[in-house]
Design a protein around this motif. Structure first.
Motif, mmCIF file in Angstrom:
data_model
loop_
_atom_site.group_PDB
_atom_site.id
_atom_site.type_symbol
_atom_site.label_atom_id
_atom_site.label_comp_id
_atom_site.label_asym_id
_atom_site.label_seq_id
_atom_site.Cartn_x
_atom_site.Cartn_y
_atom_site.Cartn_z
ATOM 1 N N ASN A 1 54.659 40.942 46.940
ATOM 2 C CA ASN A 1 53.474 41.316 47.697
ATOM 3 C C ASN A 1 52.270 41.137 46.780
ATOM 4 O O ASN A 1 52.079 41.897 45.824
ATOM 5 C CB ASN A 1 53.591 42.770 48.163
ATOM 6 C CG ASN A 1 52.441 43.203 49.061
ATOM 7 O OD1 ASN A 1 51.289 42.835 48.841
ATOM 8 N ND2 ASN A 1 52.754 43.987 50.091
ATOM 9 N N GLU A 2 51.448 40.129 47.060
ATOM 10 C CA GLU A 2 50.328 39.827 46.179
ATOM 11 C C GLU A 2 49.293 40.946 46.147
ATOM 12 O O GLU A 2 48.631 41.157 45.126
ATOM 13 C CB GLU A 2 49.669 38.518 46.618
ATOM 14 C CG GLU A 2 50.533 37.289 46.394
ATOM 15 C CD GLU A 2 49.801 36.005 46.713
ATOM 16 O OE1 GLU A 2 48.618 36.089 47.127
ATOM 17 O OE2 GLU A 2 50.393 34.926 46.552
ATOM 18 N N LYS A 3 49.143 41.673 47.244
ATOM 19 C CA LYS A 3 48.134 42.735 47.293
ATOM 20 C C LYS A 3 48.526 43.913 46.412
ATOM 21 O O LYS A 3 47.706 44.447 45.657
ATOM 22 C CB LYS A 3 47.927 43.189 48.740
ATOM 23 C CG LYS A 3 47.269 42.138 49.623
ATOM 24 C CD LYS A 3 47.043 42.684 51.031
ATOM 25 C CE LYS A 3 46.365 41.636 51.906
ATOM 26 N NZ LYS A 3 46.146 42.135 53.288
ATOM 27 N N THR A 4 49.758 44.349 46.515
ATOM 28 C CA THR A 4 50.211 45.503 45.733
ATOM 29 C C THR A 4 50.797 45.086 44.388
ATOM 30 O O THR A 4 51.041 45.946 43.543
ATOM 31 C CB THR A 4 51.268 46.296 46.505
ATOM 32 O OG1 THR A 4 52.432 45.461 46.715
ATOM 33 C CG2 THR A 4 50.735 46.750 47.855
#
Length: 441
Positions: free
Chosen positions: A377-380
């Motif tokens: 997950n690139e965001k987290t």
């Protein structure tokens, strides 16, 4: 109500009661697996003790993998890595006929590009060698396997190659999907033309195969190239003319029956990261509290242990239902332009009785990728694995499981990506951790 109807009703009630009591008495049942995201009314903990350390990978089978890897990477943390390809070749069609007095124009090794990792603006030196022994079609080859070859390369010239992995290649008047073209020597091409009978009768005896190696790079990091060896765009193409015709060509291909495998060489002594050297090379497992590592290409894996998990809920006398258990891995590598984190990780279970590597009961082999997870997950900057069934079985003493697992790059044989992630230090908010939602009854 007739006596017959009363008997039917009585039997039905008895049957339903038995089913209900049977389900209630099964204290070891894994109720809660189907709750998935609904953890309302449950207890939660993320303080289960974890121990973890990174080690060198033992063996990764690269035999006839979905892609063969070629390239050279210079990594400030993981050191230098080289990947090469051993492959047989086969004739295309039933027989070769080069015609009268064939003369070489050029010979080219082509490798279709199916993916890449690293800096494609770098230039990587690529050498092609003839094998001097046959590859065993019944054998398994691993990341450290080799075969003997002539050290003298058969390149037309010794040079380095940059890539345009998304740009079609124009050859003569044709436009083809992206591929690498390595010109071979005129002498090698002419020799093939001169041995038509040997090629037709038994190519494996005459040309045992090729070893394609990457030796160095110029530029930032170098690159690893994923190749589709069985593609029509991969093989050795001979461009020639004979007494009657100009502009002829013939391709020796890598068919499905041809043996092929990738070879990886990792020089970890070139690492500039003291934590990596201490943990992976000097086996100082305490470093795992701060930093952990995984690398594809048969490089590095991380062993994760849950030393007290089996007894973490003893006070409930096995009356605990695990609704959700997630292993959380957080990427802590500085934003690296070229060495991006793996898209997927995966977990290997370990059999308690024999130490054999096994699928966890939660693995998407048995469940689904949506359930199991392991996708970045690139965001987290996290990977999350749902390992509810495995955790429940450990707590209840069910199944033949060690309380340790291996974390690796998914598809390590064809994916050379690497990851640096947070260790097990309880003070770190992004630590490697096990999050458990549960109920007692």
């Amino acid at each position: 109500m007739s006596s017959r109807m009363k008997r039917i009703l009585h039997c039905t009630l008895v049957l339903l009661t038995c089913i209900f009591l049977s389900s209630c008495k099964n204290e070891n049942s894994v109720i809660g697996y189907d709750l998935l995201d609904n953890t309302v009314g449950t207890d939660f903990t993320d303080t289960i003790t974890l121990q973890a350390w990174s080690v060198l990978e033992n063996t990764i089978n690269t035999t006839k993998s979905s892609a063969q890897i070629l390239g050279h990477l210079a990594d400030p943390v993981f050191g230098n890595s080289d990947a090469g390809i051993y492959t047989e070749l086969a004739i295309s069609g039933s027989a070769v006929n080069f015609g009268g007095n064939p003369v070489i124009d050029s010979a080219v090794l082509t490798l279709q590009i199916s993916g890449y990792y690293g800096d494609t603006t770098s230039a990587v030196g690529i050498r092609v060698h003839r094998l001097t022994e046959n590859l065993d079609r019944e054998a398994n080859y691993y990341q450290t396997s080799t075969a003997s070859y002539d050290p003298q390369p058969i390149n037309y010239q010794l040079t380095s190659y940059t890539l345009k992995p998304k740009t079609p290649v124009v050859v003569d008047t044709g436009v083809y999907n992206a591929h690498l073209r390595v010109r071979l020597s005129q002498a090698f091409g002419q020799e093939l033309l001169n041995h038509q009978s040997e090629i037709n009768s038994n190519l494996r005896d005459y040309l045992k195969g090729l070893y394609v190696e990457a030796i160095s790079h110029t530029g930032n990091r170098g690159y690893m190239l994923s190749t589709n060896m069985t593609s029509a765009l991969s093989g050795v193409t001979i461009y020639y003319h004979n007494d009657s015709t100009q502009n002829l060509r013939y391709t020796l291909v890598c068919s499905e029956s041809c043996m092929r495998f990738s070879h990886f060489n990792h020089d970890y002594n070139a690492s500039q990261d003291n934590d990596f050297v201490s943990e992976v090379l000097q086996h100082q497992t305490s470093v795992g509290t701060d930093k952990l590592f995984v690398q594809g290409g048969g490089g590095v894996k991380t062993r994760i242990t849950f030393p007290y998990l089996e007894h973490a809920f003893d006070q409930y006398n096995q009356r605990v239902a695990i609704h959700r258990a997630e292993l959380v891995i957080t990427n802590v590598d500085p934003h690296e332009v070229y060495l991006t984190p793996p898209t997927n990780l995966t977990i290997q279970g370990i059999g308690k009785s024999n130490g054999a590597i096994r699928f966890l009961p939660d693995d998407d082999y048995y469940t689904s990728s949506n359930y199991y997870g392991g996708i970045y997950n690139e965001k987290t900057r996290e990977y999350r694995f749902r390992i509810t069934k495995y955790v429940q079985q450990l707590i209840l003493g069910q199944g033949d499981w060690e309380n340790s697992i291996n974390l690796i790059v998914r598809g390590s044989a064809v994916r050379p990506q690497r990851l640096i992630f947070d260790g097990t230090d309880p003070a770190s908010p992004t630590r490697l951790r096990l999050e458990i939602s549960y109920s007692t009854y």
